[in-house]
Design a protein around this motif. Structure first.
Motif, PDB file in Angstrom:
ATOM      1  N   ARG A   1       0.155 -11.876  -3.634  1.00  0.00           N
ATOM      2  CA  ARG A   1       1.406 -12.144  -4.350  1.00  0.00           C
ATOM      3  C   ARG A   1       1.201 -12.105  -5.862  1.00  0.00           C
ATOM      4  NH1 ARG A   1       5.600 -14.466  -1.575  1.00  0.00           N
ATOM      5  NH2 ARG A   1       6.240 -15.663  -3.396  1.00  0.00           N
ATOM      6  N   GLY A   2       0.111 -12.730  -6.295  1.00  0.00           N
ATOM      7  CA  GLY A   2      -0.182 -12.794  -7.730  1.00  0.00           C
ATOM      8  C   GLY A   2      -0.324 -11.398  -8.324  1.00  0.00           C
ATOM      9  N   ILE A   3      -1.048 -10.563  -7.600  1.00  0.00           N
ATOM     10  CA  ILE A   3      -1.256  -9.189  -8.081  1.00  0.00           C
ATOM     11  C   ILE A   3       0.084  -8.445  -8.113  1.00  0.00           C
ATOM     12  CG2 ILE A   3      -2.375  -6.987  -7.554  1.00  0.00           C
ATOM     13  CD1 ILE A   3      -4.664  -8.613  -6.279  1.00  0.00           C
ATOM     14  N   ARG A   4       0.890  -8.696  -7.074  1.00  0.00           N
ATOM     15  CA  ARG A   4       2.197  -8.035  -6.984  1.00  0.00           C
ATOM     16  C   ARG A   4       3.089  -8.409  -8.184  1.00  0.00           C
ATOM     17  NH1 ARG A   4       6.434  -9.178  -3.537  1.00  0.00           N
ATOM     18  NH2 ARG A   4       5.324 -10.880  -2.523  1.00  0.00           N
ATOM     19  N   TYR A   5       3.142  -9.705  -8.503  1.00  0.00           N
ATOM     20  CA  TYR A   5       3.978 -10.118  -9.643  1.00  0.00           C
ATOM     21  C   TYR A   5       3.417  -9.571 -10.945  1.00  0.00           C
ATOM     22  CZ  TYR A   5       6.304 -13.332  -6.455  1.00  0.00           C
ATOM     23  OH  TYR A   5       7.005 -13.853  -5.415  1.00  0.00           O
ATOM     24  N   GLU A   6       2.094  -9.648 -11.057  1.00  0.00           N
ATOM     25  CA  GLU A   6       1.474  -9.177 -12.301  1.00  0.00           C
ATOM     26  C   GLU A   6       1.879  -7.729 -12.569  1.00  0.00           C
ATOM     27  OE1 GLU A   6      -3.010  -9.156 -14.078  1.00  0.00           O
ATOM     28  OE2 GLU A   6      -2.685  -7.940 -12.301  1.00  0.00           O
ATOM     29  N   GLN A   7       1.753  -6.891 -11.557  1.00  0.00           N
ATOM     30  CA  GLN A   7       2.015  -5.466 -11.753  1.00  0.00           C
ATOM     31  C   GLN A   7       3.504  -5.163 -11.815  1.00  0.00           C
ATOM     32  OE1 GLN A   7      -0.461  -3.409 -12.572  1.00  0.00           O
ATOM     33  NE2 GLN A   7      -1.708  -5.259 -12.471  1.00  0.00           N
ATOM     34  N   ARG A   8       4.291  -5.873 -10.988  1.00  0.00           N
ATOM     35  CA  ARG A   8       5.733  -5.621 -11.005  1.00  0.00           C
ATOM     36  C   ARG A   8       6.333  -5.964 -12.366  1.00  0.00           C
ATOM     37  NH1 ARG A   8       9.584  -9.634  -7.891  1.00  0.00           N
ATOM     38  NH2 ARG A   8       8.629  -8.850  -6.000  1.00  0.00           N
TER      39      ARG A   8
ATOM     40  N   GLU B   1       2.079  -8.694   3.683  1.00  0.00           N
ATOM     41  CA  GLU B   1       1.855  -8.520   2.236  1.00  0.00           C
ATOM     42  C   GLU B   1       1.800  -7.039   1.870  1.00  0.00           C
ATOM     43  OE1 GLU B   1       2.037 -10.848  -0.039  1.00  0.00           O
ATOM     44  OE2 GLU B   1       2.363 -12.297   1.558  1.00  0.00           O
ATOM     45  N   LEU B   2       1.127  -6.248   2.706  1.00  0.00           N
ATOM     46  CA  LEU B   2       1.045  -4.802   2.419  1.00  0.00           C
ATOM     47  C   LEU B   2       2.424  -4.159   2.482  1.00  0.00           C
ATOM     48  CD1 LEU B   2      -2.182  -3.753   4.374  1.00  0.00           C
ATOM     49  CD2 LEU B   2      -1.881  -3.883   1.897  1.00  0.00           C
ATOM     50  N   GLU B   3       3.228  -4.622   3.434  1.00  0.00           N
ATOM     51  CA  GLU B   3       4.587  -4.071   3.531  1.00  0.00           C
ATOM     52  C   GLU B   3       5.377  -4.393   2.261  1.00  0.00           C
ATOM     53  OE1 GLU B   3       4.888  -4.232   8.412  1.00  0.00           O
ATOM     54  OE2 GLU B   3       5.764  -5.860   7.237  1.00  0.00           O
TER      55      GLU B   3
ATOM     56  N   GLU C   1       7.553  -2.110  -3.205  1.00  0.00           N
ATOM     57  CA  GLU C   1       7.704  -2.320  -4.650  1.00  0.00           C
ATOM     58  C   GLU C   1       7.893  -0.978  -5.358  1.00  0.00           C
ATOM     59  OE1 GLU C   1       7.360  -5.099  -6.726  1.00  0.00           O
ATOM     60  OE2 GLU C   1       7.209  -6.555  -5.092  1.00  0.00           O
ATOM     61  N   GLU C   2       8.347  -1.059  -6.602  1.00  0.00           N
ATOM     62  CA  GLU C   2       8.507   0.142  -7.432  1.00  0.00           C
ATOM     63  C   GLU C   2       7.166   0.761  -7.810  1.00  0.00           C
ATOM     64  OE1 GLU C   2      11.202   1.603  -9.387  1.00  0.00           O
ATOM     65  OE2 GLU C   2      12.386   0.802  -7.728  1.00  0.00           O
ATOM     66  N   CYS C   3       6.147  -0.093  -7.952  1.00  0.00           N
ATOM     67  CA  CYS C   3       4.880   0.407  -8.496  1.00  0.00           C
ATOM     68  C   CYS C   3       3.708   0.097  -7.560  1.00  0.00           C
ATOM     69  CB  CYS C   3       4.624  -0.201  -9.863  1.00  0.00           C
ATOM     70  SG  CYS C   3       4.528  -1.999  -9.770  1.00  0.00           S
ATOM     71  N   PRO C   4       3.799   0.513  -6.288  1.00  0.00           N
ATOM     72  CA  PRO C   4       2.732   0.163  -5.343  1.00  0.00           C
ATOM     73  C   PRO C   4       1.367   0.675  -5.792  1.00  0.00           C
ATOM     74  CG  PRO C   4       4.137   1.893  -4.444  1.00  0.00           C
ATOM     75  CD  PRO C   4       4.809   1.389  -5.681  1.00  0.00           C
ATOM     76  N   HIS C   5       1.353   1.812  -6.480  1.00  0.00           N
ATOM     77  CA  HIS C   5       0.063   2.383  -6.900  1.00  0.00           C
ATOM     78  C   HIS C   5      -0.671   1.451  -7.855  1.00  0.00           C
ATOM     79  CE1 HIS C   5       3.048   3.372  -9.843  1.00  0.00           C
ATOM     80  NE2 HIS C   5       2.199   3.974 -10.652  1.00  0.00           N
ATOM     81  N   LYS C   6       0.102   0.788  -8.740  1.00  0.00           N
ATOM     82  CA  LYS C   6      -0.545  -0.121  -9.686  1.00  0.00           C
ATOM     83  C   LYS C   6      -1.083  -1.353  -8.965  1.00  0.00           C
ATOM     84  CE  LYS C   6       1.887  -0.890 -13.460  1.00  0.00           C
ATOM     85  NZ  LYS C   6       3.162  -1.159 -14.148  1.00  0.00           N
ATOM     86  N   ILE C   7      -0.327  -1.817  -7.981  1.00  0.00           N
ATOM     87  CA  ILE C   7      -0.755  -3.012  -7.235  1.00  0.00           C
ATOM     88  C   ILE C   7      -2.016  -2.698  -6.429  1.00  0.00           C
ATOM     89  CG2 ILE C   7      -0.056  -4.708  -5.489  1.00  0.00           C
ATOM     90  CD1 ILE C   7       2.886  -4.055  -6.341  1.00  0.00           C
TER      91      ILE C   7
ATOM     92  N   LEU D   1      -6.960   5.790  -3.340  1.00  0.00           N
ATOM     93  CA  LEU D   1      -5.706   5.411  -2.687  1.00  0.00           C
ATOM     94  C   LEU D   1      -4.588   5.190  -3.715  1.00  0.00           C
ATOM     95  CD1 LEU D   1      -4.637   4.877   0.130  1.00  0.00           C
ATOM     96  CD2 LEU D   1      -5.344   2.494  -0.089  1.00  0.00           C
ATOM     97  N   ALA D   2      -4.939   4.489  -4.787  1.00  0.00           N
ATOM     98  CA  ALA D   2      -3.935   4.225  -5.830  1.00  0.00           C
ATOM     99  C   ALA D   2      -3.432   5.546  -6.412  1.00  0.00           C
ATOM    100  CB  ALA D   2      -4.548   3.367  -6.930  1.00  0.00           C
ATOM    101  N   ASP D   3      -4.339   6.467  -6.604  1.00  0.00           N
ATOM    102  CA  ASP D   3      -3.962   7.756  -7.173  1.00  0.00           C
ATOM    103  C   ASP D   3      -3.005   8.511  -6.239  1.00  0.00           C
ATOM    104  OD1 ASP D   3      -4.226  10.104  -8.878  1.00  0.00           O
ATOM    105  OD2 ASP D   3      -5.334  10.956  -7.192  1.00  0.00           O
ATOM    106  N   LYS D   4      -3.341   8.530  -4.945  1.00  0.00           N
ATOM    107  CA  LYS D   4      -2.481   9.265  -3.993  1.00  0.00           C
ATOM    108  C   LYS D   4      -1.121   8.583  -3.863  1.00  0.00           C
ATOM    109  CE  LYS D   4      -5.647  12.194  -3.240  1.00  0.00           C
ATOM    110  NZ  LYS D   4      -5.664  13.284  -4.173  1.00  0.00           N
TER     111      LYS D   4
END
Ligand code: CTP
Length: 415
Positions: free
Chosen positions: A175-182, A213-215, A220-226, A249-252
């Motif tokens: 969650r923390g990573i998700r908020y940080e990046q979002r 959590e993965l779902e 999110e708008e920016c899954p690659h960053k997360i 994975l982030a790149d793809k």
């Protein structure tokens, strides 16, 4: 100093009105009512909102019943959880009773008791999610901010309330990573240390909760960053040790975001990219751990098996019907994962032609037309429709008339 948050400019008048009435009704019942959690954060930030979490220091179901009556809105009661939802068009208002939570052991679901606003806020993950807005008429829209959430919003920081937060519930790491990046924030320095200390606690979380959590990440708008950040922090490798792949994975996923194809669901594509680099056994292990629904499990397996079959497409002059034959049974996310991940120009050209053109090709003649020509429904008709489609794909027929001619020839056994 008490701060009042302006909500009128951020949500429609009818919605403001429902909140106001809810506060008045709660006060009449002798209780305090608050907006709590992420919605307060989003109201301050001015981001889009459609769900409101309301918390009452009293009976949430009773209040929701009155609210639905007075505002003529729809009511759903979840008796088991003693919560209720009121909905008006796309807006929903979830009412819950204030509660305190204790954890029997790390990773366990919380044990819940009725509580006050204070302990309800204290059980929350991050300061930016631990604010409340008063709805009581006397203190209408006053901010309750015991942990400095307002300042952290200002500074762009994701900060836990106490040092056991990730130990209590390691899904908060995601969650923390998700908020940080979002939000384009930073995980605060001490919080980051705690997060890194507690990465091993992810082992206490069930695969079902990690999948959830993965779902959320995939939506999110920016899954690659997360995903990139999760890899950097060693969190992604906790889903599967093979996910230590130098940002692959982030790149793809970043590239996948830009695809727009009819019927392609991006979250499913992101999930399928997870499977691409796994061995067959690793893919099965991942499925057993995450227990995705049947269609996602299928997509993961197909992504993997298609990768093994694509050698057959590595020929420049393949007729479209052959490309179609090889790909027709595969789901779109599995095909697109292979498109994004593969490195053969020739294969990718076939894949792209399939997803943008071949899969939409239909013969002009239908089962009905064939029936009129004297062919009975059954395996023979099915085969003829397939042959017609192949002929059309390979441009051996280009009009209805030519299709009819071809069918006649087949019936007469001349081709
Ligand atoms: N919460 C928490 N710990 C968790 C999950 C949720 O403390 N593991 C709290 C947070 O205060 C959060 C609230 O419950 O704000 C509601 O959870 P959720 O709906 O997941 O969070 P939102 O903040 O509404 O998230 P999002 O913006 O992602 O929908």
């Amino acid at each position: 100093m008490t701060e009042t948050v302006n909500i009128e400019t951020k949500i429609p008048p009818k919605v403001v009105n429902i909140l106001q009435i809810a506060g008045e009704l709660a006060a009449k019942q002798g209780h305090n009512l608050y907006l709590v959690g992420g919605v307060v954060r989003d109201l301050i930030l001015g981001t889009n909102i459609s769900d409101f979490d309301l918390m009452v220091e009293g009976d949430a179901v009773q209040l929701a019943k009155r609210l639905a009556e007075v505002t003529q809105t729809e009511l759903t009661i979840h008796a088991r959880f003693k919560t209720a939802r009121v909905t008006w068009t796309k807006w929903s208002f979830d009412l819950a009773t204030a509660r305190s939570e204790t954890y029997d052991h790390p990773g366990a679901l919380p044990r819940v008791q009725p509580g006050s606003l204070e302990n309800d806020l204290f059980r929350r993950d991050f300061t930016i999610n631990a604010m409340a807005l008063e709805l009581n008429p006397q203190r209408y829209l006053q901010l309750v901010d015991q942990y400095g959430g307002r300042e952290d919003l200002e500074k762009g920081l994701v900060r836990v309330l106490h040092e056991k937060s990730f130990t209590d519930d390691a899904t908060r790491i995601w969650r923390g990573i998700r908020y940080e990046q979002r939000l384009n924030f930073q995980i605060e320095k001490e919080t980051l240390k705690l997060l890194q200390r507690d990465v091993p606690m992810l082992d206490t979380i069930s695969g079902d909760r990690i999948r959830h959590e993965l779902e959320l990440v995939c939506n999110e708008e920016c899954p690659h960053k997360i995903i990139g950040r999760a890899e950097e922090l060693g969190v992604l490798a906790k889903v599967h040790p093979a996910f230590k792949d130098g940002g692959w994975l982030a790149d793809k996923i970043g590239r996948a975001r830009n695809l727009t194809l009819p019927n392609l669901k991006l979250p499913a594509l992101y999930m399928s990219l997870l499977a691409y680099r796994l061995t067959g056994q690793e893919c099965e292990d991942l499925i057993s751990y995450l227990r995705p629904n049947r269609s996602t499990a299928r997509v993961l397996r197909e992504t993997h098996s298609l990768a093994g079959a694509l050698g057959n497409l590595d020929k420049r002059n393949l007729p479209p019907s052959q490309v179609y034959k090889l790909l027709q049974g595969y789901s779109l996310p599995a095909i697109m994962a292979n498109y994004l991940a593969g490195d053969s120009y020739v294969v990718n050209r076939h894949l792209y032609a399939f997803v943008t053109r071949y899969r939409f090709v239909k013969p002009s003649l239908t089962g009905n037309s064939l029936k009129k020509m004297g062919i009975e429904p059954g395996p023979e008709m099915k085969e003829m429709l397939e042959r017609l489609k192949a002929a059309k794909l390979d441009r051996k027929v280009t009009s209805r008339k030519e299709e009819e001619e071809l069918v006649r020839q087949w019936m007469e056994g001349t081709t």
